[in-house]
Write an enzyme that holds these catalytic residues in place. Structure first.
Site, short mmCIF file in Angstrom:
data_model
loop_
_atom_site.label_atom_id
_atom_site.label_comp_id
_atom_site.label_asym_id
_atom_site.label_seq_id
_atom_site.Cartn_x
_atom_site.Cartn_y
_atom_site.Cartn_z
N ASP A 242 15.14 39.07 26.36
CA ASP A 242 15.87 40.24 25.90
C ASP A 242 16.08 40.07 24.40
O ASP A 242 15.78 39.01 23.82
CB ASP A 242 17.19 40.36 26.66
CG ASP A 242 17.70 41.80 26.72
OD1 ASP A 242 17.23 42.64 25.93
OD2 ASP A 242 18.58 42.09 27.57
N LYS B 133 12.94 43.59 34.50
CA LYS B 133 14.11 43.03 33.83
C LYS B 133 15.37 43.29 34.66
O LYS B 133 15.38 44.20 35.48
CB LYS B 133 14.25 43.61 32.42
CG LYS B 133 14.46 45.14 32.35
CD LYS B 133 14.38 45.62 30.91
CE LYS B 133 14.74 47.08 30.78
NZ LYS B 133 14.57 47.60 29.42
N HIS B 134 16.40 42.44 34.50
CA HIS B 134 16.62 41.33 33.59
C HIS B 134 16.76 40.09 34.47
O HIS B 134 17.77 39.97 35.17
CB HIS B 134 17.86 41.53 32.75
CG HIS B 134 17.88 42.83 31.97
ND1 HIS B 134 18.27 44.02 32.53
CD2 HIS B 134 17.55 43.10 30.69
CE1 HIS B 134 18.20 44.99 31.62
NE2 HIS B 134 17.77 44.44 30.48
N HIS C 130 25.15 43.01 25.32
CA HIS C 130 25.03 43.37 23.91
C HIS C 130 26.25 42.90 23.12
O HIS C 130 26.15 42.61 21.93
CB HIS C 130 24.90 44.89 23.75
CG HIS C 130 23.62 45.46 24.26
ND1 HIS C 130 23.45 45.83 25.57
CD2 HIS C 130 22.44 45.70 23.64
CE1 HIS C 130 22.21 46.30 25.73
NE2 HIS C 130 21.59 46.23 24.58
N ASP D 138 11.47 50.63 24.87
CA ASP D 138 12.34 50.89 26.02
C ASP D 138 12.20 52.35 26.43
O ASP D 138 12.90 53.23 25.90
CB ASP D 138 13.80 50.60 25.67
CG ASP D 138 14.14 49.12 25.70
OD1 ASP D 138 13.84 48.47 26.72
OD2 ASP D 138 14.69 48.62 24.71
#
Length: 508
Positions: A257, A173-174, A186, A74
């Site tokens: 992810d 993304k996403h 998350h 990332d």
């Protein structure tokens, strides 16, 4: 790649703790059963360590007669950069959105790619194409270019082209869009109540643009879109196959992810990974899951021929020769970072320059970072805007408000400072009543206030009583330096808001 080896290639994107690859990983690379990695900042302390680790992964694959593995990370620029030390501090997506320059976005992609290759990485989990429709989101926020689908698509395609022109696989993304929620996948399972027609009109347009431009990979969102499917996108064949593959015509790598995130935790680790393969994913990012050796073996049994074809084709196109490590953090790249940061500085309200003489004092108030999303790798602590301002205006004093600090205490320090101008560096003030109260009270006490919003531009809306507001869209050192130059009248503020701000009520 030998046919026998192709048939046992796993779809796992493996992660591991430590700065040296485990023996089972190196053996899998040599045997051809492992072909992709995601590295995190706990895998290295220095750029040299990261390069050495990646060299060992590449060497293990080569010893078995295989092409380099996909090594992803990332490194978006701005808020999320796995390599914080030794790499160039690029301003990030919303800063590029404020500059509205495809050329800067393309050059940013090239800088990112050159540095990643020097570090041994060949896949970047960027660009973020989520729309900034929830400015209060700390998981998307300034990682988005804009709330405008057309601008987002233009800049995302330019950045992706810059990455891939230098030999790094770009990952949009996403999918199909994480922007229309403030919830962080998350920690929770976000839900977006948008119809397919609404997604086509907005969220899907940037993805269509980058797919037409030949992007190498698309990452799924751990978000549920109940008008499309009751499963999160990562586990939805309707979304990953029918929508992404068939309707949008994407034939590159579909990447999930991280599978350790709470939004997919209703299934066991193996079950959720296999469900993602069944939905249409080619590569399953294991993230921080435990027992990755076992999960990798289970995925190898279910990796289909289409996924194997895409993975091996991507690996076959990877660079075998890497640039020298000195490319990372080079002077020319630092110059570009300052150029792009300066192009983004936006004067939302009032005037941008302090207009002080050399003998007049300026006070700078900064706040502690507080709680942050896992998708935020910016340095912890108080941003050092004052230190940058001191370079151009010597009589500058710094006032730091710790997390949980008191407004009246800070105001007392301000009153005793003798400052004729007050700079308040806010960080996502919409979520912090302390910052709002301090700015409000400071404005009432007579000293002219200049707010520098270092995070979301939403601060300009929640602080309508602040007479002068600048936005930097991030707090990387080049952004702080660019803001200091503007405050001291050494540069203009050419940026434009890349998002629509909500209306703010007048102060009571």
């Amino acid at each position: 790649v030998r046919t026998a080896d192709v048939n046992k290639l796993s779809s796992a994107i493996i992660s591991f703790r430590g700065k040296v690859a485990p023996d089972w990983v190196l053996s899998g690379l040599e045997a051809g059963t492992i072909g992709a990695f995601c590295l995190f900042n706990y895998n290295f302390d220095t750029p040299a360590q990261l390069r050495a680790l990646n060299d060992s992964l590449r060497a293990a694959a080569a010893s078995g007669g295989h092409p380099p593995p996909l090594i992803g990370i990332d490194q978006e620029g701005g808020q999320l950069m796995a390599v914080n030390h030794g790499a160039t501090d690029l301003p990030g997506n919303m800063a590029l959105g404020a500059a509205a320059s495809p050329d800067l976005a393309y050059r940013a992609g090239k800088v990112l790619a050159r540095e990643l290759l020097a570090l041994g990485c060949n896949m970047n989990f960027a660009p973020v194409l989520d729309l900034a429709t929830h400015l209060d989101s700390n998981v998307v926020g300034v990682r988005a270019f804009s709330d405008d689908p057309q601008l987002t698509g233009q800049l995302g395609a330019a950045l992706a082209r810059g990455l891939q022109d230098e030999g790094v696989v770009a990952t949009a993304k996403h999918f199909p869009g994480h922007g229309d929620t403030a919830l962080d996948s998350h920690h929770v399972a976000p839900r977006i109540d948008r119809t397919l027609d609404q997604l086509r009109a907005d969220d899907l347009r940037p993805f269509s643009t980058v797919i037409a431009g030949g992007i190498g990979a698309v990452m799924s969102a751990h978000v549920t879109y109940p008008h499309l499917d009751l499963q999160p996108a990562t586990l939805s064949r309707v979304i990953l196959h029918d929508l992404l593959r068939v309707e949008l015509g994407f034939d590159g790598l579909v990447v999930t992810d991280a599978m350790d995130m709470s939004a997919v935790a209703h299934l066991s680790p193996v079950e959720r990974c296999l469900a993602a393969l069944d939905a249409g994913a080619d590569l399953v990012l294991l993230g921080h899951l435990t027992d990755q050796e076992q999960i990798t073996r289970e995925l190898a049994k279910r990796t289909g021929p289409a996924a194997t074809r895409r993975i091996t084709a991507a690996r076959a196109g990877l660079a075998t020769e890497l640039p020298d490590l000195s490319v990372a953090g080079s002077a020319s790249h630092a110059g570009f970072a300052l150029e792009s940061a300066a192009a983004a500085i936006t004067c939302v309200r009032g005037r941008p320059a302090l207009g002080v003489g050399p003998a007049e004092r300026v006070a700078v108030v900064s706040f502690d970072a507080g709680e942050r999303s896992p998708a935020d790798s910016t340095p912890a602590g108080v941003p050092q805007l004052a230190a940058h301002l001191m370079r151009f205006h010597a009589d500058t004093v710094r006032i730091e408000v710790p997390d949980g600090g008191g407004v009246q205490e800070a105001l007392g320090v301000l009153e005793g400072s003798g400052a004729v101008r007050l700079v308040i560096a806010t960080r996502n003030a919409a979520a912090d009543p302390l910052q709002v109260e301090l700015v409000r009270e400071a404005c009432r006490r007579g000293t002219e206030v200049f707010v520098v919003a270092l995070g979301s531009p939403l601060d300009a809306a929640v602080l309508p009583f602040a007479p002068n507001v600048l936005c930097t869209y991030g707090l990387r050192p080049p952004q702080l330096e660019a803001a200091a130059r503007v405050l001291c009248g050494l540069a203009g503020a050419p940026g434009r808001l890349p998002v629509r701000l909500p209306g703010a009520e007048a102060p009571a």
